[in-house]
Scaffold this active site. Structure first.
Site, PDB file in Angstrom:
ATOM      1  N   SER A  47       0.814  -1.214   0.000  1.00 16.66           N
ATOM      2  CA  SER A  47       0.000   0.000   0.000  1.00 16.66           C
ATOM      3  C   SER A  47       0.848   1.265   0.000  1.00 16.66           C
ATOM      4  O   SER A  47       0.395   2.337  -0.408  1.00 16.66           O
ATOM      5  CB  SER A  47      -0.924   0.007   1.222  1.00 16.66           C
ATOM      6  OG  SER A  47      -0.167  -0.008   2.430  1.00 16.66           O
ATOM      7  N   HIS A  48       2.105   1.160   0.474  1.00 17.98           N
ATOM      8  CA  HIS A  48       2.995   2.325   0.530  1.00 17.98           C
ATOM      9  C   HIS A  48       4.120   2.245  -0.509  1.00 17.98           C
ATOM     10  O   HIS A  48       5.030   3.070  -0.501  1.00 17.98           O
ATOM     11  CB  HIS A  48       3.633   2.437   1.917  1.00 17.98           C
ATOM     12  CG  HIS A  48       2.707   2.934   2.977  1.00 17.98           C
ATOM     13  ND1 HIS A  48       1.606   2.218   3.371  1.00 17.98           N
ATOM     14  CD2 HIS A  48       2.713   4.065   3.715  1.00 17.98           C
ATOM     15  CE1 HIS A  48       0.978   2.881   4.333  1.00 17.98           C
ATOM     16  NE2 HIS A  48       1.623   4.010   4.550  1.00 17.98           N
ATOM     17  N   GLU A 189      -4.538   1.968   3.279  1.00 15.15           N
ATOM     18  CA  GLU A 189      -5.260   0.721   3.046  1.00 15.15           C
ATOM     19  C   GLU A 189      -6.716   1.012   2.673  1.00 15.15           C
ATOM     20  O   GLU A 189      -7.292   0.341   1.811  1.00 15.15           O
ATOM     21  CB  GLU A 189      -5.202  -0.172   4.290  1.00 15.15           C
ATOM     22  CG  GLU A 189      -3.834  -0.786   4.559  1.00 15.15           C
ATOM     23  CD  GLU A 189      -3.472  -1.856   3.548  1.00 15.15           C
ATOM     24  OE1 GLU A 189      -4.351  -2.295   2.784  1.00 15.15           O
ATOM     25  OE2 GLU A 189      -2.290  -2.264   3.519  1.00 15.15           O
TER      26      GLU A 189
END
Length: 334
Positions: A47-48, A189
């Protein structure tokens, strides 16, 4: 996740670097972001990772972050290093600040780096691990745009505000990594679920009236659910005090969002503290942390924070990382 393509860490870094430089980042900024992106993907925090590259590029083009900024490093006190990120990428300012922080901590046993006028620093544990690998017990704090309402309130005042601790193992590695936000789940998220049109589990987000919701779009317009209720709000306030009030950076409620093009540079902040724990413990730190982590690892079914990332990183170094084809197509088109 849908269809995936396996990339080596070098390929991930090259892909991110190309996109960032095409969007206006200079070589130094693009290198710092690309390396952090590859490390984040290796750690399994997708997600990052590459999913954030289109956002970084969008912010480079609209002026929300300056990809050519040169951080200003000063040291007004022997144990205090200041880094003005000049609205540039946090990664560049943090790396420049560490060049002064590490020798200061070696000389004095403890030193702190305060970063202001900054931008999203990505995964906080990436930075605290750097200090742990240099032999220091490291603490990191970073504030974020407001997304958590106070207990009993409905209007977001503080951000997800991660905190991280990385402990050295005495042999150039890390024995323990704690890296967690003040919210039940990282905001990225929920953003990921919104992009993919998937509902979120109950307990992740609240609507504008403070009621639980499984609709990610509603949660993004409402509030993130704090981890542990009022205790999560307390953690967010602790980080806000350290990373914003102490550095002179924008409070979360005054910072522009880390998504979208509105609002100009967020000007958030980070703080890192490096401690010579071997000296403070009389030479007992490595043995104590090994005893603590060994007890947890030896317990059936128990999980130690950071071990999952370390295992994912080891696999990624030999087997590469499976990345969403949809994400890759978006980045390759930038």
């Amino acid at each position: 996740m849908g269809q995936t393509e396996t990339l080596s860490l070098g390929e991930i870094e090259a892909l991110a670097y190309r996109a960032l430089t095409r969007a206006g980042a200079n070589g130094k900024a693009a290198t710092a972001l690309a390396r952090a992106t590859a490390q984040t993907e290796a750690d399994g925090v997708a997600s990052h990772g590459l999913a954030y590259i289109p956002i970084y590029c969008e912010h480079l083009r609209c002026g929300k972050v300056d990809g050519t900024a040169r951080p200003i490093i000063t040291q007004p006190k022997p144990g205090l290093v200041l880094a003005d990120a000049a609205t540039g990428f946090a990664h560049v300012a943090i790396a420049a600040g560490f060049e002064a922080l590490i020798p200061a901590a070696r000389a004095q046993g403890i030193a702190a780096l305060a970063v202001s006028n900054s931008y999203n620093c990505g995964v906080l544990g990436v930075h605290t691990l750097t200090l742990a690998h240099a032999g220091f017990l490291a603490l990191g704090f970073t504030n974020a745009p407001a997304s958590i309402a106070p207990s009993g309130g409905t209007r977001p005042v503080v951000g997800t505000n991660p905190i991280s601790l990385a402990a050295p193992d005495g042999a150039g590695g890390a024995a323990l990594l704690i890296d967690q936000s003040a919210s039940t789940i990282a905001k990225s998220e929920i953003m990921k679920h919104a992009r993919e049109g998937r509902p979120i589990p109950e307990g992740w987000g609240l609507d504008a009236d403070g009621n639980p919701t499984t609709d990610p779009e509603v949660a993004l317009k409402g509030s993130m659910a704090p981890s542990g209720g009022y205790k999560g709000v307390g953690l967010a306030l602790l980080v806000e005090t350290m990373a914003a009030a102490m550095t002179g950076a924008n409070l979360g409620m005054d910072a522009s969002p880390f998504s979208g093009t509105a609002g100009g540079p967020p000007r958030t902040g980070q703080v890192f503290i490096a401690i010579d724990a071997e000296t403070s413990s009389g030479g007992a730190f490595a043995a104590r942390i090994a005893r603590l982590t060994g007890e947890i690892r030896g317990m059936a079914g128990a999980r130690l924070p950071g071990d999952g990332r370390a295992k994912a990183r080891a696999r990624a170094q030999t087997m590469g990382v499976a990345v969403s084809v949809a994400t890759l197509d978006k980045i390759r088109a930038l």
